[in-house]
Design a protein around this motif. Structure first.
Motif, short mmCIF file in Angstrom:
data_model
loop_
_atom_site.label_atom_id
_atom_site.label_comp_id
_atom_site.label_asym_id
_atom_site.label_seq_id
_atom_site.Cartn_x
_atom_site.Cartn_y
_atom_site.Cartn_z
N LYS A 81 56.13 -9.11 28.65
CA LYS A 81 57.14 -8.19 28.89
C LYS A 81 56.68 -6.89 29.56
O LYS A 81 55.88 -6.29 28.84
N SER A 82 57.39 -6.57 30.57
CA SER A 82 57.08 -5.01 31.22
C SER A 82 58.03 -4.07 30.62
O SER A 82 59.38 -4.16 30.59
N MET A 83 57.55 -2.99 30.33
CA MET A 83 58.34 -1.68 29.89
C MET A 83 57.58 -0.57 29.96
O MET A 83 56.45 -0.23 30.51
N GLY A 84 58.26 0.61 29.73
CA GLY A 84 57.53 1.80 29.84
C GLY A 84 56.67 2.23 28.79
O GLY A 84 56.74 1.32 27.76
N PHE A 85 55.52 2.88 29.19
CA PHE A 85 54.44 3.04 28.43
C PHE A 85 54.92 3.77 27.08
O PHE A 85 54.61 3.26 26.09
N ASP A 86 55.80 4.64 27.12
CA ASP A 86 56.53 5.31 25.95
C ASP A 86 57.15 4.54 25.15
O ASP A 86 57.55 4.69 23.99
N ALA A 87 57.50 3.25 25.51
CA ALA A 87 58.59 2.56 24.72
C ALA A 87 57.61 1.44 23.91
O ALA A 87 58.13 0.71 23.24
N LEU A 88 56.41 1.33 24.27
CA LEU A 88 55.42 0.35 23.96
C LEU A 88 55.47 0.41 22.17
O LEU A 88 55.57 -0.73 21.33
N ILE A 89 55.13 1.54 21.73
CA ILE A 89 54.83 1.55 20.44
C ILE A 89 56.23 1.41 19.61
O ILE A 89 56.45 0.77 18.53
N PRO A 90 57.35 2.00 20.04
CA PRO A 90 58.42 1.69 19.26
C PRO A 90 58.93 0.24 19.46
O PRO A 90 59.38 -0.16 18.46
N ALA A 91 58.55 -0.55 20.38
CA ALA A 91 58.68 -1.72 20.73
C ALA A 91 58.01 -2.82 19.72
O ALA A 91 58.46 -3.66 19.02
N ILE A 92 56.94 -2.28 19.18
CA ILE A 92 55.80 -3.04 18.38
C ILE A 92 56.58 -2.45 17.05
O ILE A 92 56.75 -3.54 16.26
N GLN A 93 56.84 -1.44 16.77
CA GLN A 93 57.68 -1.14 15.48
C GLN A 93 58.75 -1.82 15.08
O GLN A 93 59.11 -2.12 13.92
N SER A 94 59.63 -1.94 16.06
CA SER A 94 61.11 -2.49 16.08
C SER A 94 60.84 -4.22 16.05
O SER A 94 61.98 -4.75 15.89
N GLY A 95 59.82 -4.70 16.48
CA GLY A 95 59.61 -6.17 16.52
C GLY A 95 60.02 -6.79 17.72
O GLY A 95 60.06 -7.84 17.79
N GLN A 96 60.34 -5.70 18.90
CA GLN A 96 60.62 -6.39 20.26
C GLN A 96 59.57 -7.12 20.95
O GLN A 96 59.69 -8.20 21.46
N ILE A 97 58.36 -6.58 20.57
CA ILE A 97 56.96 -7.23 20.90
C ILE A 97 56.04 -7.33 19.80
O ILE A 97 56.24 -6.71 18.77
N ASP A 98 54.89 -8.23 19.97
CA ASP A 98 53.86 -8.48 18.94
C ASP A 98 52.82 -7.71 19.39
O ASP A 98 51.99 -7.41 18.41
N LEU A 99 52.35 -7.47 20.37
CA LEU A 99 51.10 -7.03 20.94
C LEU A 99 51.29 -6.18 22.15
O LEU A 99 52.10 -6.55 23.08
N VAL A 100 50.29 -4.96 22.21
CA VAL A 100 50.17 -4.21 23.52
C VAL A 100 49.03 -4.61 24.09
O VAL A 100 47.94 -4.24 23.53
N ALA A 101 48.94 -4.74 25.32
CA ALA A 101 47.90 -4.84 26.20
C ALA A 101 48.12 -3.94 27.39
O ALA A 101 48.45 -4.52 28.29
N SER A 102 47.92 -2.72 27.26
CA SER A 102 48.33 -1.69 28.29
C SER A 102 47.19 -0.81 28.31
O SER A 102 47.91 0.50 28.67
N GLY A 103 46.15 -0.82 28.53
CA GLY A 103 45.04 0.25 28.68
C GLY A 103 45.47 1.43 27.63
O GLY A 103 45.42 2.65 28.04
N MET A 104 45.58 1.14 26.48
CA MET A 104 46.11 2.04 25.58
C MET A 104 44.91 2.46 24.70
O MET A 104 44.10 1.75 23.82
N ASP A 105 44.84 3.85 24.72
CA ASP A 105 43.49 4.74 23.92
C ASP A 105 43.83 4.72 22.67
O ASP A 105 45.13 4.81 22.17
N VAL A 106 42.91 4.54 22.00
CA VAL A 106 42.78 4.50 20.16
C VAL A 106 42.83 6.06 20.03
O VAL A 106 41.90 6.61 20.34
N THR A 107 43.87 6.60 19.23
CA THR A 107 43.95 7.93 18.98
C THR A 107 44.15 8.18 17.42
O THR A 107 44.97 7.17 16.97
#
Length: 261
Positions: A81-107
């Motif tokens: 699924k393609s989506m905006g970067f700022d939408a990725l974590i909310p999508a994980i939290q809401s269950g829309q997606i299961d995994l982010v693979a998008s050059g995400m820094d660990v902070t």
């Protein structure tokens, strides 16, 4: 300037993408990560070459190749699924997606919201890009009071603010950031070094350049629901096996032209 690591960016090959990553059963916490049919839904912001982008109407890139390999190593398939970067974590939290693979820094901030895999790419320093005729910005201290651009929701924006930028403009994509720099609506942009070097290789070096010393980051990792310990463990095991059997190096060499070890 960047040492041996930063001389490795080479041409990106074409990868059949819109594939899927699978996984591994359900999470041990509330909110299962994998569907009953074994498909794992993977999300990414797809204007981030050479990690994920569109080529010939297909999603391609290092992250997509690696995510597909991880999921196959776990015995599953990927739904991308393609989506905006700022939408990725909310999508994980809401269950829309299961995994982010998008050059995400660990902070530390993100670790409060999601669980991360082991680091899969540790050459993700941040750099400043300016127009070639720039004679005012040479390093991070020179960003003070300037108008600086970066992709929304990224560590790049944090670095620009920490440097004292007078205004930080946040864009939906890196490609937009480059367009704004070219249009001179920003004085500089902050970007991941591999992505910046890729854009320069594609022709942006005619009127742009990298300045200053790269700021290091922890590196990129896959993200998943915070309580999904089972998926986290299986992703880490798959990454380990891909590095041991040479698959990781093959994917790395495809996109960067040198061994990732």
């Amino acid at each position: 300037m960047f040492g041996k690591k930063w001389k490795i960016l080479a041409a990106a090959g074409v990868l059949a993408a819109a594939v899927a990553l699978t996984g591994c059963g359900s999470s041990s916490g509330s909110g299962s990560s994998a569907a009953a049919d074994g498909i794992i839904r993977v999300g990414a912001e797809t204007t981030y070459p050479p990690f994920e982008f569109t080529q010939d109407d297909k999603y391609v890139g290092f992250d997509i190749d690696l995510a597909d390999a991880v999921v196959k190593q776990m015995g599953g398939k990927m739904e991308f699924k393609s989506m905006g970067f700022d939408a990725l974590i909310p999508a994980i939290q809401s269950g829309q997606i299961d995994l982010v693979a998008s050059g995400m820094d660990v902070t530390p901030e993100r670790e409060k919201q999601v669980a991360f895999s082991d680091i899969y790419f540790d050459q993700s320093g941040k750099v400043i890009i300016v127009l070639k005729d720039n004679d005012q910005i040479h390093d991070w201290a020179d960003l003070k009071g300037k108008v600086v651009g970066g992709q929304v929701g990224t560590k790049q924006v944090d670095f620009a603010k920490e440097a004292g930028a007078g205004q930080v403009k946040q864009f939906d994509s890196n490609s937009q950031a480059f367009m704004e720099l070219r249009a001179k609506t920003v004085d500089a942009i902050v970007i991941d070094a591999p992505v910046g070097m890729y854009y320069l290789k594609q022709g942006a070096d005619k009127d742009m350049k990298i300045v200053g010393t790269p700021k290091e980051s922890v590196g990129f990792a896959f993200a998943m629901k915070k309580d999904n310990k089972e998926l986290q463990q299986k992703v880490n095991q798959a990454l380990k096996e891909l590095k041991e059997n040479g698959t990781y190096d093959q994917i790395y060499e495809k996109w960067f032209g040198a061994s990732g070890k």
